[in-house]
Scaffold this active site. Structure first.
Site, mmCIF file in Angstrom:
data_model
loop_
_atom_site.group_PDB
_atom_site.id
_atom_site.type_symbol
_atom_site.label_atom_id
_atom_site.label_comp_id
_atom_site.label_asym_id
_atom_site.label_seq_id
_atom_site.Cartn_x
_atom_site.Cartn_y
_atom_site.Cartn_z
ATOM 1 N N TRP A 30 7.738 -2.438 -4.841
ATOM 2 C CA TRP A 30 7.628 -3.072 -6.158
ATOM 3 C C TRP A 30 7.250 -1.998 -7.177
ATOM 4 C CZ3 TRP A 30 3.003 -2.519 -8.665
ATOM 5 C CH2 TRP A 30 1.867 -2.267 -7.877
ATOM 6 N N HIS A 89 -0.694 1.078 -8.968
ATOM 7 C CA HIS A 89 -1.767 0.103 -9.180
ATOM 8 C C HIS A 89 -2.396 0.253 -10.561
ATOM 9 C CE1 HIS A 89 -2.357 0.113 -4.513
ATOM 10 N NE2 HIS A 89 -1.160 -0.277 -4.884
ATOM 11 N N GLU A 140 -0.100 4.409 -4.540
ATOM 12 C CA GLU A 140 -1.314 4.001 -5.241
ATOM 13 C C GLU A 140 -1.171 4.131 -6.755
ATOM 14 O OE1 GLU A 140 -4.552 3.066 -4.341
ATOM 15 O OE2 GLU A 140 -4.020 2.711 -2.253
ATOM 16 N N GLU A 152 -8.743 2.773 -10.182
ATOM 17 C CA GLU A 152 -7.394 3.109 -9.733
ATOM 18 C C GLU A 152 -6.814 4.264 -10.542
ATOM 19 O OE1 GLU A 152 -5.830 1.946 -7.191
ATOM 20 O OE2 GLU A 152 -6.831 0.053 -6.687
ATOM 21 N N ASP A 155 -0.969 -3.920 -0.859
ATOM 22 C CA ASP A 155 -0.801 -2.475 -0.676
ATOM 23 C C ASP A 155 -2.039 -1.868 -0.028
ATOM 24 O OD1 ASP A 155 1.745 -2.083 -1.597
ATOM 25 O OD2 ASP A 155 1.168 -0.881 -3.339
ATOM 26 N N GLU A 156 -3.201 -2.233 -0.553
ATOM 27 C CA GLU A 156 -4.451 -1.670 -0.028
ATOM 28 C C GLU A 156 -4.627 -2.032 1.444
ATOM 29 O OE1 GLU A 156 -5.671 0.406 -1.844
ATOM 30 O OE2 GLU A 156 -5.832 -0.199 -3.943
ATOM 31 N N THR A 190 -11.160 -2.030 -1.449
ATOM 32 C CA THR A 190 -10.258 -2.318 -2.554
ATOM 33 C C THR A 190 -9.395 -3.538 -2.249
ATOM 34 O OG1 THR A 190 -8.756 -0.622 -1.685
ATOM 35 C CG2 THR A 190 -10.189 0.012 -3.496
ATOM 36 N N HIS A 214 -2.459 0.244 3.538
ATOM 37 C CA HIS A 214 -3.045 1.582 3.614
ATOM 38 C C HIS A 214 -4.282 1.592 4.514
ATOM 39 C CE1 HIS A 214 -1.103 2.421 -0.582
ATOM 40 N NE2 HIS A 214 -0.236 2.505 0.406
ATOM 41 N N GLU A 250 -10.330 1.616 1.565
ATOM 42 C CA GLU A 250 -9.124 0.809 1.432
ATOM 43 C C GLU A 250 -9.427 -0.667 1.704
ATOM 44 O OE1 GLU A 250 -6.584 1.688 0.047
ATOM 45 O OE2 GLU A 250 -6.117 3.772 0.421
#
Length: 397
Positions: free
Chosen positions: A96, A180, A177, A139, A262-263, A233, A266, A230
């Site tokens: 995305w 974000h 990252e 971020e 996403d976090e 977050t 990761h 991670e």
């Protein structure tokens, strides 16, 4: 990365003091436990010739603490990292992008889309924006986090375009990252609810100040730190998504939830690295985990400053605690999760020091919770402080 709030900031100096006492007898005597921000007095500023004086850490910085022979472990894991860690990255064409969630500036309906966004944001309270801004600023300090990863011996990107698995991961993780902060920044710019110039100054101060997570150039400590961060977050962005939905902004909830996903991905990669270290070197890894937890996980934005509030990070953290975005309980829960994820209680073949570290880490979540309950039981009365990010409005902390 987030990586999010200062050693959870625990919301209370008393809790910080309590946790700093955990294992204090084992800490090196020359270290100061808590990292603090030092500011110069006005008179000192008058005598300074430098145009920018960043905050600094008061503890003694330790570097290159990992024995040289341990570096070979990470070199030997190059192929393993390629097959087990790089798979957690997504191809750019399948990722995305911020524009997927924002008004299209090339569209004839751009102004109407912006007005719809601004209408939705009116239902969100100012204290929510304080937390969302704090998350976004954290971020946006991404250059600092890539720099931190490139201090780690044995896994750094030696050339800036190295083809080692570790270097490819660091660059591609950074690239993922980077979306974000871009997305949250553009949303906040369009919503009109915050003072963007003060936010931009805060970002510049924070990147200029850097961070010292006390990982000592050791990937053992570094990957334990990133595993914790991670997950922190993931929790924080997930909670901002929940609150946005409760206040009726479904689009913002989708934004925060997408970042949280996403976090989480990761987190899976970093925890897998540490899991491998426990398999190869259980004694060294459990000692590193205990060392990291005794020093506490110092959150990436703990040197946050907007040019006005010397206690900005602590105040932001207090709002996040009050809203349930990131709390002392979350800090303990993350540690408990990692202890279970890495099967710390079942480790065998440890040295005497390794057994002590094992017992310490396994018992720490319960101790943190008890101390937080004790502090909350005699917590001081809440007060209101002004936040420049929301045009100086006073917010309860």
């Amino acid at each position: 990365m987030a990586l999010k709030l200062k050693s959870l900031s625990f919301q209370s100096s008393k809790v910080q003091q309590y946790v700093s006492n955990f294992g204090s007898e084992n800490r090196r005597s020359h270290r100061v436990f808590m990292a603090s921000t030092l500011r110069s007095s006005p008179k000192e500023f008058e005598n300074l010739k430098k145009p920018y004086v960043p905050p600094c850490e008061v503890h003694v910085q330790v570097t290159h603490s990992m024995p040289p022979q341990k570096i070979e472990i990470f070199k030997s894991l190059e192929d393993w990292a390629e097959n087990n860690i790089l798979v957690h990255l997504k191809p750019v064409e399948k990722c995305w992008q911020p524009q997927d969630f924002l008004p299209d500036p090339a569209s004839d309906g751009f102004h109407e889309q912006v007005m719809e966004l601004r209408e939705r944001s009116k239902e969100l309270p100012d204290d929510y924006f304080v937390v969302l801004v704090g998350d976004m600023i954290t971020e946006e300090a991404l250059p600092t986090y890539q720099t931190m990863l490139n201090t780690l011996d044995g896994v750094r990107d030696e050339t800036g375009a190295s083809l080692t698995s570790w270097a490819i991961w660091t660059r591609a993780w950074t690239a993922e990252e980077n979306r974000h902060g871009d997305l949250l920044n553009k949303y906040l710019y369009l919503c009109g609810r915050v003072d963007m110039k003060q936010i931009e100054k805060t970002i510049q101060y924070l990147i200029g100040s850097g961070m010292d997570p006390r990982t000592e150039n050791s990937p053992y400590l570094g990957f334990i730190y990133t595993s914790f961060q991670e997950r922190a977050t993931f929790i924080s962005h997930g909670n901002t998504a929940r609150l946005a939905k409760e206040h009726g902004d479904i689009k913002l909830a989708q934004i925060c939830g997408t970042i949280a996903a996403d976090e989480k991905r990761h987190e899976t990669a970093y925890t897998k690295i540490v899991e491998k270290l426990f398999e190869i070197d259980p004694d060294g890894t459990v000692l590193a985990l205990a060392d990291m937890m005794k020093k506490k996980i110092s959150m990436p934005a703990h040197l946050m400053f907007d040019g006005q509030d010397d206690n900005l990070f602590e105040n932001f953290s207090a709002v996040a605690q009050r809203l349930g975005v990131y709390t002392a309980k979350d800090y303990a829960d993350i540690l408990e999760f990692l202890v279970g994820r890495w099967n710390i209680e079942k480790l065998t073949g440890l040295s005497g020091e390794g057994h002590k570290a094992q017992d310490y880490v396994c018992g720490l979540p319960t101790r943190i919770r008890r101390l937080e309950e004790r502090v909350q039981g005699r917590a001081k009365q809440a007060s209101a402080v002004p936040f420049s990010w929301v045009f100086g409005k006073k917010i309860m902390v």
